[in-house]
Scaffold this active site. Structure first.
Site, PDB file in Angstrom:
ATOM      1  N   CYS A  42      -5.654 -12.102 -27.243  1.00 54.75           N
ATOM      2  CA  CYS A  42      -6.488 -11.262 -26.382  1.00 54.75           C
ATOM      3  C   CYS A  42      -5.846  -9.875 -26.250  1.00 54.75           C
ATOM      4  O   CYS A  42      -4.631  -9.745 -26.294  1.00 54.75           O
ATOM      5  CB  CYS A  42      -6.637 -11.899 -25.001  1.00 54.75           C
ATOM      6  N   ASP A  44      -5.614  -8.224 -23.672  1.00 53.12           N
ATOM      7  CA  ASP A  44      -4.995  -8.125 -22.343  1.00 53.12           C
ATOM      8  C   ASP A  44      -3.535  -7.653 -22.447  1.00 53.12           C
ATOM      9  O   ASP A  44      -2.741  -8.218 -23.199  1.00 53.12           O
ATOM     10  CB  ASP A  44      -5.056  -9.504 -21.666  1.00 53.12           C
ATOM     11  N   ARG A  46      -1.119  -8.033 -20.651  1.00 52.54           N
ATOM     12  CA  ARG A  46      -0.078  -8.939 -20.155  1.00 52.54           C
ATOM     13  C   ARG A  46       0.306 -10.032 -21.150  1.00 52.54           C
ATOM     14  O   ARG A  46       1.108 -10.894 -20.851  1.00 52.54           O
ATOM     15  CB  ARG A  46      -0.553  -9.593 -18.844  1.00 52.54           C
ATOM     16  N   HIS A  98      -5.498 -16.990 -22.986  1.00 48.07           N
ATOM     17  CA  HIS A  98      -4.634 -17.036 -21.794  1.00 48.07           C
ATOM     18  C   HIS A  98      -5.469 -17.375 -20.570  1.00 48.07           C
ATOM     19  O   HIS A  98      -6.624 -16.954 -20.449  1.00 48.07           O
ATOM     20  CB  HIS A  98      -3.900 -15.702 -21.595  1.00 48.07           C
ATOM     21  N   CYS A 101      -8.250 -15.208 -18.123  1.00 48.26           N
ATOM     22  CA  CYS A 101      -8.768 -14.171 -19.028  1.00 48.26           C
ATOM     23  C   CYS A 101     -10.032 -13.507 -18.450  1.00 48.26           C
ATOM     24  O   CYS A 101     -11.023 -14.178 -18.149  1.00 48.26           O
ATOM     25  CB  CYS A 101      -9.085 -14.796 -20.386  1.00 48.26           C
TER      26      CYS A 101
END
Ligand SMILES: [Zn+2]
Length: 210
Positions: A42, A44, A46, A98, A101
């Site tokens: 992803c 993302d 993080r 994750h 999400c």
């Protein structure tokens, strides 16, 4: 100082630190790229692939998009997949979602995210529809999206297996194995949730004469 200038400064400091440790580091690395893994994760911020797996530059070939999707009309993803599998000859392809999400949460809601995002998230709505019975039975909201995260990863593994890129490599070289993982933002731990070994047979409708 602008925030982006800080990135450039930090980059210089990082390069100096590496060179102090190993003066030939960048010179050596610039000549080789033989990663064993392709990571589809992803976007993302993080979930940095190398950080959370403790790998070094040169070890993982990476593609990231919103909610780690394998869409069969996505030329960007397919180009990465083809290069990694056919040219770099990776031994493992990892799809890593994750928990928590945002893309998955958005797809599970009825909110209108406007055309482009709606188009993308529709792929996740299809995953929900395929597993509606199981998902509708989960009452707790966070649990429901967490399970959708896992099922989404599993479906993306199937989507990889449906490509001629993977099927050709399986037939000719018995690789790569496909791994579905989910990373926990709250504890930093990756949980394997699904696996497909090279050569696994899928629905014959999707298997090509190669
Ligand atoms: Zn995400």
């Amino acid at each position: 100082m602008h925030s982006y200038e800080k990135l450039l400064l930090q980059n210089k400091a990082w390069a100096e630190e590496i060179k102090a440790d190993d003066p030939q580091y960048f010179e050596k690395l610039s000549h080789i790229q033989t990663p064993e893994f392709l990571w589809i994760g992803c976007s993302d911020s993080r979930v940095p692939a190398d950080r959370i797996t403790g790998t070094q530059p040169g070890e993982i070939f990476v593609h990231r998009n919103v909610a780690n999707l394998v869409v069969n009309t996505d030329v960007n993803l397919l180009a990465v997949l083809d290069y990694a599998v056919t040219v770099l000859k990776v031994k493992h392809v990892i799809v890593c979602g994750h928990y928590g999400c945002g893309g998955i949460k958005a797809a599970a809601s009825k909110h209108d995210h406007k055309p482009v995002l709606n188009m993308w998230l529709k792929n996740i709505k299809d995953v929900y529809r395929l597993h509606r019975k199981e998902l509708d039975a989960i009452k707790e909201a966070e649990q429901k999206t967490d399970r959708l995260v896992e099922l989404n990863v599993q479906e993306q593994i199937f989507n990889l297996a449906k490509t001629t890129i993977i099927q050709k490599a399986w037939k000719k070289e018995q690789r790569p194995d496909l791994h579905g993982w989910v990373y926990g933002l709250k504890d930093g731990i990756i949980k394997p949730v699904f696996e497909m070994k090279a050569g696994t047979h899928i629905d014959p409708l999707y298997e090509y004469d190669l």
